[in-house]
Every structure is written in C-alpha cells, then in structure tokens.
Design a protein around this motif. Structure first.
Motif, PDB file in Angstrom:
ATOM      1  N   THR A 228      26.661  14.164   7.746  1.00 39.36           N
ATOM      2  CA  THR A 228      27.179  12.915   8.297  1.00 39.36           C
ATOM      3  C   THR A 228      26.310  12.463   9.463  1.00 39.36           C
ATOM      4  N   TYR A 229      25.872  11.194   9.402  1.00 39.65           N
ATOM      5  CA  TYR A 229      25.095  10.601  10.483  1.00 39.65           C
ATOM      6  C   TYR A 229      26.040   9.808  11.404  1.00 39.65           C
ATOM      7  N   SER A 230      25.757   9.862  12.703  1.00 41.39           N
ATOM      8  CA  SER A 230      26.473   9.030  13.661  1.00 41.39           C
ATOM      9  C   SER A 230      25.491   8.553  14.720  1.00 41.39           C
TER      10      SER A 230
ATOM     11  N   LEU B  60      23.258   2.812  11.957  1.00 37.58           N
ATOM     12  CA  LEU B  60      24.124   2.882  10.781  1.00 37.58           C
ATOM     13  C   LEU B  60      23.844   1.726   9.825  1.00 37.58           C
TER      14      LEU B  60
ATOM     15  N   LEU C 102      20.662   2.571   7.865  1.00 36.21           N
ATOM     16  CA  LEU C 102      20.971   3.532   6.803  1.00 36.21           C
ATOM     17  C   LEU C 102      21.612   2.834   5.605  1.00 36.21           C
TER      18      LEU C 102
ATOM     19  N   THR D 298      21.291   4.583   1.994  1.00 35.81           N
ATOM     20  CA  THR D 298      21.671   5.957   2.328  1.00 35.81           C
ATOM     21  C   THR D 298      23.178   6.051   2.505  1.00 35.81           C
TER      22      THR D 298
ATOM     23  N   ASN E 279      26.713   7.577   3.680  1.00 39.75           N
ATOM     24  CA  ASN E 279      27.129   8.292   4.880  1.00 39.75           C
ATOM     25  C   ASN E 279      28.635   8.561   4.807  1.00 39.75           C
TER      26      ASN E 279
ATOM     27  N   ALA F 272      16.129  16.728   8.507  1.00 43.00           N
ATOM     28  CA  ALA F 272      15.855  15.517   9.299  1.00 43.00           C
ATOM     29  C   ALA F 272      14.455  15.537   9.910  1.00 43.00           C
TER      30      ALA F 272
ATOM     31  N   PHE G 107      20.537   9.523  17.548  1.00 42.55           N
ATOM     32  CA  PHE G 107      21.506   9.774  16.476  1.00 42.55           C
ATOM     33  C   PHE G 107      21.974  11.231  16.507  1.00 42.55           C
ATOM     34  N   ASN G 108      23.066  11.480  15.776  1.00 45.77           N
ATOM     35  CA  ASN G 108      23.607  12.821  15.607  1.00 45.77           C
ATOM     36  C   ASN G 108      23.748  13.114  14.125  1.00 45.77           C
ATOM     37  N   ILE G 109      23.645  14.396  13.782  1.00 46.59           N
ATOM     38  CA  ILE G 109      23.856  14.823  12.401  1.00 46.59           C
ATOM     39  C   ILE G 109      24.827  15.994  12.393  1.00 46.59           C
TER      40      ILE G 109
END
Length: 276
Positions: free
Chosen positions: A49-51, A57, A60, A65, A67, A179, A257-259
């Motif tokens: 999950t990307y944030s 977003l 993506l 992509t 999510n 990533a 970003f966070n994963i």
C-alpha cells in the motif's frame, strides 16, 4: 492380566528414559548412488500500500498502478536428483532433472527435462557446473543455474549431535528489491528436536526476521516470523519433509511517500528417497 499391566507400568519409565537419552547424529546431505524425488509447493500473498501526498496518489492512478497492489503466487515444482558412485577424492556426481513446474495459472516455469549437473561430497552440498535445456535463452539458463546454486548454499546445515529437547540456530542473509532499493534481511532459524524414532527425527522450526535498509534515504520498521516442521530421515541422512508458514510486515518511510508491505507465504517440501 493385572500382573501384565503392573509389569508394563514398571518398565515404561525405563523405555521412556532410554528414548529421551537417544542421541541424533544430524548431518543432512546427499549420499552416493541415491535417487531423490522432490515435490515443492510455494504459495505467497503480497499486499503493498502506497500513501503520501494527493499529487503522488494521482500520479499512481494515472499510471494505472493499483493501490493497494495485491499479488498472489503459487509455484509447484517436481524434480528428481540422482547421484553416482563416489570417487577416490570423495566426490560423487549429481544430476538434477526438472520433471514438472507450474505457476498459479498452470503455466510452465522451467521447461520439463531441464538438467543441471554438478558434484557433491558427504559433507557438502552440490556445487553445480553446467545446465542443459533445449531451446532455452542463455539469460534464463544463467538465472536458473544461479538460483539453484544459491538454494543449495542456503540449505547447507551444520552437523550436530542432539538429544530430544535440544536445539540449534542458523542465520542466513536475504536481499529483496523493493521500490528501487535493496531490502537486506537476516533470518534466524531455530530447530528444536522434539522426538526421535528408529527411522525419523522430528523438529519444530521457529524463524525471526531482522531487517535493515542499505539506503539512508529511507526509514524502516517491521517484523517477520515463521513457524514450521521438519522431518529428518535418519538412515538416509536427509530432510524428507519441511514445511514453513511465514509472515512479514514492513513499513518504508520516505520524505515523499510511505509503503506498507504485508506478505504471507507457505512452503512445503517432500522428498522420497530410494537407492539405485
């Protein structure tokens, strides 16, 4: 009848005492002039999950992509390994043939009949020297060759003399690309000998995953663990069954970003051993 029960009650502790003090000579490896029919099933579920910012977003989404990204894989592989006579130098040849391999869609992964050749000793895992596969591209040949050799290197286990209730641990490195960076892991596997019979020894397996990141631009946190069972074939000095259930939770943080990654996988290996 009462006397029989009484006698059984009296001698039972002696049987138990003798069993608990039996010592296992644990030294898994290949032996000359032996056939190993192996079936491996490996299934995995990944959710990433990307944030981050709305702009990220949106990019993506425009790139198509999903999510979160969800991936499920199942691999089934059947092989037969055959060893030859031992030479004066202690080496003996080994040939590994891929009989069948398929993914979750039933698609063939490695062409049936692919052969790998190498040599082994009683105290070391096989060292491969060549691969033969009709019609296979050289890049794929090299990938398979390196993958199998790497697997043998990771399967090498120390020789131990153990009693029921005793355990030993082993560390193995693992690198996962994620990533655009390399996720480095150390897996600590502990084998606890639970029981010994005339032909088999039974172990419980516990794994702990330690994670570190080589790229300083990321912060990481998470945990991983695994549990399983192992059966050691005593007469043949080989692992005849091995099962593992593994779970990994990982968080990667960057300025943009966070994963979040959640991975669950299951591994099963069964080997039938016979003499030539």
């Amino acid at each position: 009848m009462k006397k029989s029960f009484l006698l059984l009650f009296i001698i039972m502790p002696f049987f138990n005492y003798g069993q608990s003090n039996e010592i296992l000579d644990f030294k898994p490896g290949y032996t000359p002039e032996t056939i190993y029919n192996q079936t491996v099933t490996n299934s995995s579920d990944y959710e990433m999950t990307y944030s981050g910012s709305e702009k990220l977003l949106e990019v993506l989404k425009k790139n198509g992509t999903e999510n979160p990204v969800k991936v499920k894989n199942v691999f089934n592989v059947e092989t037969v390994a055959k060893t030859g006579k031992m030479g004066k130098d202690g080496n003996f040849p080994i040939t590994i043939e891929y009989l069948q391999s398929s993914d979750i869609n039933g698609k063939n992964i490695i062409p049936n009949g692919t052969l790998l050749f190498g040599n082994a000793t009683l105290s070391s895992m096989p060292k491969l020297d060549s691969i033969v596969a009709k019609g296979m591209e050289e890049n794929l040949k090299n990938s398979i060759f390196q993958m199998v050799q790497s697997t043998f290197n990771q399967l090498a286990m120390p020789e131990k003399k153990l009693k029921a209730g005793e355990s030993f641990s082993q560390e193995s490195p693992l690198a996962i690309p994620l990533a655009g960076i390399n996720l480095e892991m150390v897996i600590t596997t502990t084998y606890n000998l639970k029981n010994i019979t005339a032909k088999s020894a039974f172990f419980d397996i516990v794994q702990v995953y330690s994670m570190k990141i080589s790229d300083t631009g990321f912060e990481t946190g998470g945990s991983g663990n695994g549990t399983g069972k192992l059966v050691y074939d005593i007469p043949n000095h080989f692992i005849s069954e091995n099962t593992l259930d593994m779970e990994l939770n990982l968080k990667l943080k960057h300025t943009d970003f966070n994963i979040d990654l959640i991975s669950k996988s299951a591994y099963s290996q069964v080997v039938k051993i016979s003499k030539k």
